[in-house]
Design an enzyme around this catalytic site. Sequence first.
Site, PDB file in Angstrom:
ATOM      1  N   ARG A  98       0.797  -1.177   0.090  1.00 31.17           N
ATOM      2  CA  ARG A  98      -0.059   0.099  -0.149  1.00 31.17           C
ATOM      3  C   ARG A  98       0.791   1.433   0.042  1.00 31.17           C
ATOM      4  O   ARG A  98       0.599   2.004  -0.509  1.00 31.17           O
ATOM      5  CB  ARG A  98      -0.832  -0.020   1.284  1.00 31.17           C
ATOM      6  CG  ARG A  98      -1.972   1.164   1.131  1.00 31.17           C
ATOM      7  CD  ARG A  98      -2.899   0.902   2.277  1.00 31.17           C
ATOM      8  NE  ARG A  98      -2.288   1.331   3.707  1.00 31.17           N
ATOM      9  CZ  ARG A  98      -2.878   1.018   4.890  1.00 31.17           C
ATOM     10  NH1 ARG A  98      -4.126   0.776   4.931  1.00 31.17           N
ATOM     11  NH2 ARG A  98      -2.325   1.225   5.885  1.00 31.17           N
ATOM     12  N   ASN A 105       0.883   7.666  -6.170  1.00 32.90           N
ATOM     13  CA  ASN A 105      -0.051   8.534  -6.030  1.00 32.90           C
ATOM     14  C   ASN A 105       0.129   9.938  -5.572  1.00 32.90           C
ATOM     15  O   ASN A 105      -0.587  10.670  -5.983  1.00 32.90           O
ATOM     16  CB  ASN A 105      -1.362   7.751  -5.833  1.00 32.90           C
ATOM     17  CG  ASN A 105      -2.153   6.704  -6.750  1.00 32.90           C
ATOM     18  OD1 ASN A 105      -2.196   7.186  -7.963  1.00 32.90           O
ATOM     19  ND2 ASN A 105      -2.082   5.733  -6.330  1.00 32.90           N
ATOM     20  N   ASP A 159     -19.977   1.356  -4.704  1.00 27.25           N
ATOM     21  CA  ASP A 159     -20.299   0.709  -3.637  1.00 27.25           C
ATOM     22  C   ASP A 159     -21.682   0.403  -3.272  1.00 27.25           C
ATOM     23  O   ASP A 159     -22.209  -0.253  -3.025  1.00 27.25           O
ATOM     24  CB  ASP A 159     -19.429   0.856  -2.357  1.00 27.25           C
ATOM     25  CG  ASP A 159     -17.819   1.108  -2.907  1.00 27.25           C
ATOM     26  OD1 ASP A 159     -17.268   0.017  -3.364  1.00 27.25           O
ATOM     27  OD2 ASP A 159     -17.146   1.954  -2.502  1.00 27.25           O
ATOM     28  N   HIS A 187     -13.198   3.619   0.654  1.00 27.14           N
ATOM     29  CA  HIS A 187     -13.461   2.746  -0.448  1.00 27.14           C
ATOM     30  C   HIS A 187     -12.414   1.716  -0.660  1.00 27.14           C
ATOM     31  O   HIS A 187     -11.294   1.686  -1.523  1.00 27.14           O
ATOM     32  CB  HIS A 187     -13.427   3.524  -1.693  1.00 27.14           C
ATOM     33  CG  HIS A 187     -13.379   2.951  -3.069  1.00 27.14           C
ATOM     34  ND1 HIS A 187     -14.647   2.005  -3.416  1.00 27.14           N
ATOM     35  CD2 HIS A 187     -12.824   2.668  -4.032  1.00 27.14           C
ATOM     36  CE1 HIS A 187     -14.628   1.227  -4.712  1.00 27.14           C
ATOM     37  NE2 HIS A 187     -13.417   1.953  -5.021  1.00 27.14           N
TER      38      HIS A 187
END
Length: 332
Positions: A98, A105, A159, A187
């Site tokens: 992660r 990002n 979702d 999310h």
Amino acid sequence: MAEPLRVVVTGAAGQIAYSLLYMIAKGDVFGQDQPLILHLLDIPVMMGVLEGVVMELADCALPLLRDVVPTDDPIVAFTDVSAAFLVGAMPRKQGMERKDLLAANVKIFKVQGEALDKFAKKDVKVLVVGNPANTNALICSKYAPSIPKENFTAMTRLDQNRAQAQIAAKLKVPVGTVSNTIIWGNHSSTQYPDATHAVVERNGGVQKVVEAINDETWLHETFLTTVQKRGAAVISARKMSSAMSAAKAAADHMRDWFLGTKPGKIISMGVISDGAYNAPKDVIFSFPVIIENRKWKIVEGLQIDDFSRAMLDATGKELCEEREEALQIIQA
């Protein structure tokens, strides 16, 4: 007719954008009387593909589409935009931790935040679709201090749509009769799809979904894990991530933000947390919201049972961990 609205879509040569651009350009998002100028941003290596997308948009002969601006320059992409769909992001690759994904990002959303800050309209509405969407939206906001934090949102509408489709299938009713299912938190696979406050219209009346289903085990186990892991299931089946459904959800999210929610209807959006429902503050957390005059408001006073409390705490913890990892990367 109104003045044309400038809308930017990043990752514009990608899969999600391929479905999303048509929905936007034909008036599904901003209304049938709102002309549009689309700004399409992607990386230099994708410019050839993007040219093909521009050709197709022209060939659709859409009356509302006044101009298309394809570019690899964030300054051109974000100048004077009123709405931003930030779809482009570094996808998670096999074996990637992660923190590696966040590191890649942070760089992307720092550049885009700075460009929004300098060149976009100050009331620009920003929807982050690229994952990890909640933390990417937080980073983007951090680098755009002149734009209100409330204007940066993350997409959990996919979702919610997934959850309502599962409930509709279970009850054997049309999906349009199910509403007010809530997605809490991140999310990610820690999200909490909550049917406690959902309702279904049938037999001429409105019934609580929990009463209609009458199966707590299904709601707490099968339903929960199906929605949490739906993205992975789509990848497993199609060998690519959700694109058509993600585009539809992005369109739904922005349409409701611009045009407002219907009376009595609750939607889920990742928004800056003020600590409502004892969620951690200063993370982008998915809450139940209603929207009026292009401003979202968290729905207050919903009952949270012990099961829900534990789920909210777990997803909140993950968001705090992501935020700390992202801030360490920024400060490094």
